[in-house]
Design a protein around this motif. Sequence first.
Motif, PDB file in Angstrom:
ATOM      1  N   ILE A 331      -7.909  30.320  15.914  1.00 17.20           N
ATOM      2  CA  ILE A 331      -6.913  29.376  15.837  1.00 17.20           C
ATOM      3  C   ILE A 331      -5.726  29.429  16.901  1.00 17.20           C
ATOM      4  N   SER A 332      -5.602  30.507  17.049  1.00 12.50           N
ATOM      5  CA  SER A 332      -4.674  30.941  18.193  1.00 12.50           C
ATOM      6  C   SER A 332      -5.079  30.378  19.426  1.00 12.50           C
ATOM      7  N   VAL A 333      -6.195  30.757  19.862  1.00 12.50           N
ATOM      8  CA  VAL A 333      -6.666  30.170  21.277  1.00 12.50           C
ATOM      9  C   VAL A 333      -6.636  28.659  21.248  1.00 12.50           C
ATOM     10  N   ILE A 334      -7.160  27.916  20.249  1.00  9.89           N
ATOM     11  CA  ILE A 334      -7.014  26.555  20.163  1.00  9.89           C
ATOM     12  C   ILE A 334      -5.465  25.866  20.270  1.00  9.89           C
ATOM     13  N   LEU A 335      -4.768  26.383  19.502  1.00  7.96           N
ATOM     14  CA  LEU A 335      -3.336  26.051  19.454  1.00  7.96           C
ATOM     15  C   LEU A 335      -2.740  26.227  20.851  1.00  7.96           C
ATOM     16  N   LEU A 336      -2.834  27.532  21.404  1.00  8.35           N
ATOM     17  CA  LEU A 336      -2.255  27.791  22.610  1.00  8.35           C
ATOM     18  C   LEU A 336      -2.548  26.940  23.613  1.00  8.35           C
ATOM     19  N   TYR A 337      -3.833  26.784  23.921  1.00  8.23           N
ATOM     20  CA  TYR A 337      -4.553  25.952  24.826  1.00  8.23           C
ATOM     21  C   TYR A 337      -4.274  24.457  24.948  1.00  8.23           C
ATOM     22  N   VAL A 338      -4.010  23.909  23.738  1.00 11.81           N
ATOM     23  CA  VAL A 338      -4.032  22.608  23.546  1.00 11.81           C
ATOM     24  C   VAL A 338      -2.458  22.262  23.630  1.00 11.81           C
ATOM     25  N   PHE A 339      -1.514  22.999  23.088  1.00 10.67           N
ATOM     26  CA  PHE A 339      -0.392  22.922  23.147  1.00 10.67           C
ATOM     27  C   PHE A 339       0.402  23.569  23.837  1.00 10.67           C
ATOM     28  N   ALA A 340       0.193  24.083  24.933  1.00  9.92           N
ATOM     29  CA  ALA A 340       1.002  25.086  25.745  1.00  9.92           C
ATOM     30  C   ALA A 340       2.186  24.636  26.477  1.00  9.92           C
ATOM     31  N   GLU A 341       2.031  23.381  26.969  1.00 11.62           N
ATOM     32  CA  GLU A 341       3.507  23.005  27.624  1.00 11.62           C
ATOM     33  C   GLU A 341       4.490  22.820  26.496  1.00 11.62           C
ATOM     34  N   PRO A 342       4.191  21.945  25.482  1.00 13.19           N
ATOM     35  CA  PRO A 342       5.227  21.581  24.487  1.00 13.19           C
ATOM     36  C   PRO A 342       5.758  22.815  23.805  1.00 13.19           C
ATOM     37  N   LEU A 343       4.632  23.601  23.568  1.00 15.16           N
ATOM     38  CA  LEU A 343       5.184  24.986  22.751  1.00 15.16           C
ATOM     39  C   LEU A 343       6.250  25.927  23.623  1.00 15.16           C
ATOM     40  N   MET A 344       5.738  25.866  24.939  1.00 19.59           N
ATOM     41  CA  MET A 344       6.721  26.813  25.721  1.00 19.59           C
ATOM     42  C   MET A 344       8.163  25.845  25.940  1.00 19.59           C
ATOM     43  N   ALA A 345       8.287  24.695  25.895  1.00 23.63           N
ATOM     44  CA  ALA A 345       9.513  23.930  26.193  1.00 23.63           C
ATOM     45  C   ALA A 345      10.109  24.162  24.676  1.00 23.63           C
ATOM     46  N   PHE A 346       9.638  24.050  23.599  1.00 20.76           N
ATOM     47  CA  PHE A 346      10.173  24.112  22.473  1.00 20.76           C
ATOM     48  C   PHE A 346      10.754  25.557  22.172  1.00 20.76           C
ATOM     49  N   MET A 347       9.989  26.595  22.594  1.00 14.92           N
ATOM     50  CA  MET A 347      10.558  27.885  22.520  1.00 14.92           C
ATOM     51  C   MET A 347      11.558  28.542  23.215  1.00 14.92           C
ATOM     52  N   TYR A 348      11.150  28.057  24.615  1.00  9.46           N
ATOM     53  CA  TYR A 348      12.171  28.792  25.717  1.00  9.46           C
ATOM     54  C   TYR A 348      13.093  27.834  26.387  1.00  9.46           C
ATOM     55  N   GLY A 349      12.713  26.607  25.945  1.00  5.84           N
ATOM     56  CA  GLY A 349      13.525  25.457  26.737  1.00  5.84           C
ATOM     57  C   GLY A 349      13.109  25.161  28.242  1.00  5.84           C
ATOM     58  N   THR A 350      12.143  25.772  28.594  1.00  7.22           N
ATOM     59  CA  THR A 350      11.267  25.562  29.704  1.00  7.22           C
ATOM     60  C   THR A 350       9.636  25.489  29.616  1.00  7.22           C
ATOM     61  N   SER A 351       9.014  24.805  30.440  1.00  2.00           N
ATOM     62  CA  SER A 351       7.691  24.872  30.245  1.00  2.00           C
ATOM     63  C   SER A 351       6.957  25.818  31.469  1.00  2.00           C
ATOM     64  N   ASP A 352       8.014  26.868  32.225  1.00  2.00           N
ATOM     65  CA  ASP A 352       7.511  27.510  33.138  1.00  2.00           C
ATOM     66  C   ASP A 352       6.547  28.844  32.334  1.00  2.00           C
ATOM     67  N   GLY A 353       5.334  29.076  32.934  1.00  2.00           N
ATOM     68  CA  GLY A 353       4.433  29.940  32.315  1.00  2.00           C
ATOM     69  C   GLY A 353       3.577  29.160  31.504  1.00  2.00           C
ATOM     70  N   ALA A 354       3.468  27.914  31.470  1.00  2.00           N
ATOM     71  CA  ALA A 354       2.431  27.136  30.491  1.00  2.00           C
ATOM     72  C   ALA A 354       0.932  27.415  31.299  1.00  2.00           C
ATOM     73  N   GLN A 355       1.072  27.277  32.680  1.00  2.00           N
ATOM     74  CA  GLN A 355      -0.121  27.614  33.289  1.00  2.00           C
ATOM     75  C   GLN A 355      -1.082  28.742  32.924  1.00  2.00           C
ATOM     76  N   PHE A 356      -0.177  29.846  32.872  1.00  2.00           N
ATOM     77  CA  PHE A 356      -0.951  31.093  32.461  1.00  2.00           C
ATOM     78  C   PHE A 356      -1.577  31.161  31.195  1.00  2.00           C
ATOM     79  N   ILE A 357      -0.815  30.326  30.359  1.00  2.00           N
ATOM     80  CA  ILE A 357      -1.641  30.232  28.821  1.00  2.00           C
ATOM     81  C   ILE A 357      -2.949  29.366  29.021  1.00  2.00           C
ATOM     82  N   LYS A 358      -2.736  28.368  29.974  1.00  2.41           N
ATOM     83  CA  LYS A 358      -3.999  27.612  30.136  1.00  2.41           C
ATOM     84  C   LYS A 358      -5.174  28.408  30.888  1.00  2.41           C
ATOM     85  N   ILE A 359      -4.743  29.381  31.662  1.00  3.15           N
ATOM     86  CA  ILE A 359      -5.955  30.212  32.439  1.00  3.15           C
ATOM     87  C   ILE A 359      -6.322  31.271  31.249  1.00  3.15           C
ATOM     88  N   MET A 360      -5.395  31.837  30.559  1.00  2.00           N
ATOM     89  CA  MET A 360      -5.868  33.001  30.070  1.00  2.00           C
ATOM     90  C   MET A 360      -6.125  32.871  28.688  1.00  2.00           C
TER      91      MET A 360
END
Length: 514
Positions: A331-360
């Motif tokens: 479930i973690s893999v699904i949620l992080l891959y699908v919602f990488a950019e909005p999750l990063m923006a919501f938590m940290y105020g920036t989507s920097d690093g979303a591409q790393f989540i997509k890769i990893m």
Amino acid sequence: MSKFLRGTMILMAAGLVTRVLGFVNRIVIARFIGPEGVGLFMMAFPTLMLVITITQLGLPIAISKSVAEANAAGDRIKIKKIMTVSLAVTVTLSAILTPALIVFAPLLTKSLFTDSRIYYPLIAIAPIIPIVAVSGVIRGYFQGKQNMKPFAISQVIEQLVRIFLIAILTKTFIPYGIEFAAAGAMIASIFGELASLFYMFTMFKLKKKFRVRSKFFQAVRTGKETLYELFRVALPATGSRFIGNASWFLEPIVVAKSLAIAGVAASIATKQYGALTGFALPLLMLPSFVTQSLSTALVPAISEANAQRNHKLVESRLNQALRFSLLTGGISVILLYVFAEPLMAFMYGTSDGAQFIKIMAPFFIFQYYQGPLQATLQALDLAKAAMINSLIGAIVKLVVIFSLTSQPNFGINGAALGIVTSMLLVTLLHYATVMKRIQFTIDATSLILFTIVTLASGFLGHWCYNHLFQSYSENIRLVLGLIITSLLYLLLLLITKQVNRNDLKRIPIIKKFI
């Protein structure tokens, strides 16, 4: 419910709370000091972990195993010797290594790191070493007794203290520079660990059935046999940790040097590394509270079963741990891959690093498997094999990182690829090593069904997010997307019988409603 499952559930509940509080910590840090400050924090942190690993010498795991075996035999005198010898070793090493880190910090900063500002966080965090060392000994005792509550509660206390102080200290030091704000975050960590140690020490004094101070030095002098027994497990175990932390210590150095070869400035390299290790990796490691809980409970549980030569129970407990790791990791893999950019923006105020989540993210399912496998190797006295596997993975990681990150086409993405390559390799090596000792089987049908469930729930969740929830604000869309995807995942697991009623009954909160 068995001690193993009860202990695991306690650690999982506390782990979940701790992770949530940990994310609050990271959000506060990110909001106050940004990716560059987080980068300074994360570049200094591996050095600290390397020194702590040398200080502890793998004793917490060895204590857990030895106390479990002595407790099974009812040998209270042996347990006292284990504690006195362990405390003597860790306190002595702490007294040597803490001032050594402070003295050599300028040399480390100047010769190894490309950013001289790392000096201030490095100095600020040094006093935490003896605190963590003593805490590790007491933690090992409670884990050996299969009493997970003191450690679990201490983790929550630590995070609460850190949250309170990080907000104050980072805000206080930020006017003096980003490096001082990062140092403030380190100081908050010290006080958090101190509060955690105070609680565990209090519980230890209340729960123990022997006097540690009584004839302490006599117990140390006559504890050579106990010391050898501890080191027989501890040194190979610390070998694995040392390799992992040495690799982690070298990682920011190799990344910084490689990015410099690729033409990236030091301040930008620090910011990129901060986004990778301070933003993306903590999200990816979120389910590790499950695997860490399982691994912590698994060492004494398997040690006790193995000491009683109950091989069927050893196999059963390992299979339970791997199954839980797979289902929670999915479930973690699904949620992080699908919602990488909005999750990063919501938590940290920036989507920097979303591409790393997509890769990893797709590869992190192997990381969730790795913890229980390593714990099993340690419990079966195969820590040396685990150390060799970790060494191979560490070398491969650094080689891949340098080879790819120094290429302008890959840049910092090469570091992400190096991390997942090592992770995949070590997990497969651990699995092969365990298979030589334990003949357990993995149900291929279940794995195929799990893959179908994972892909289907991810696809449906993504479709709902993009089509059904478009009229809502971004944050509401994210929350609805996470909830719908999670429910779809659970529903499909139930339909395919990957999870059944008995599994749900083992979770106290859900049990009330079944």
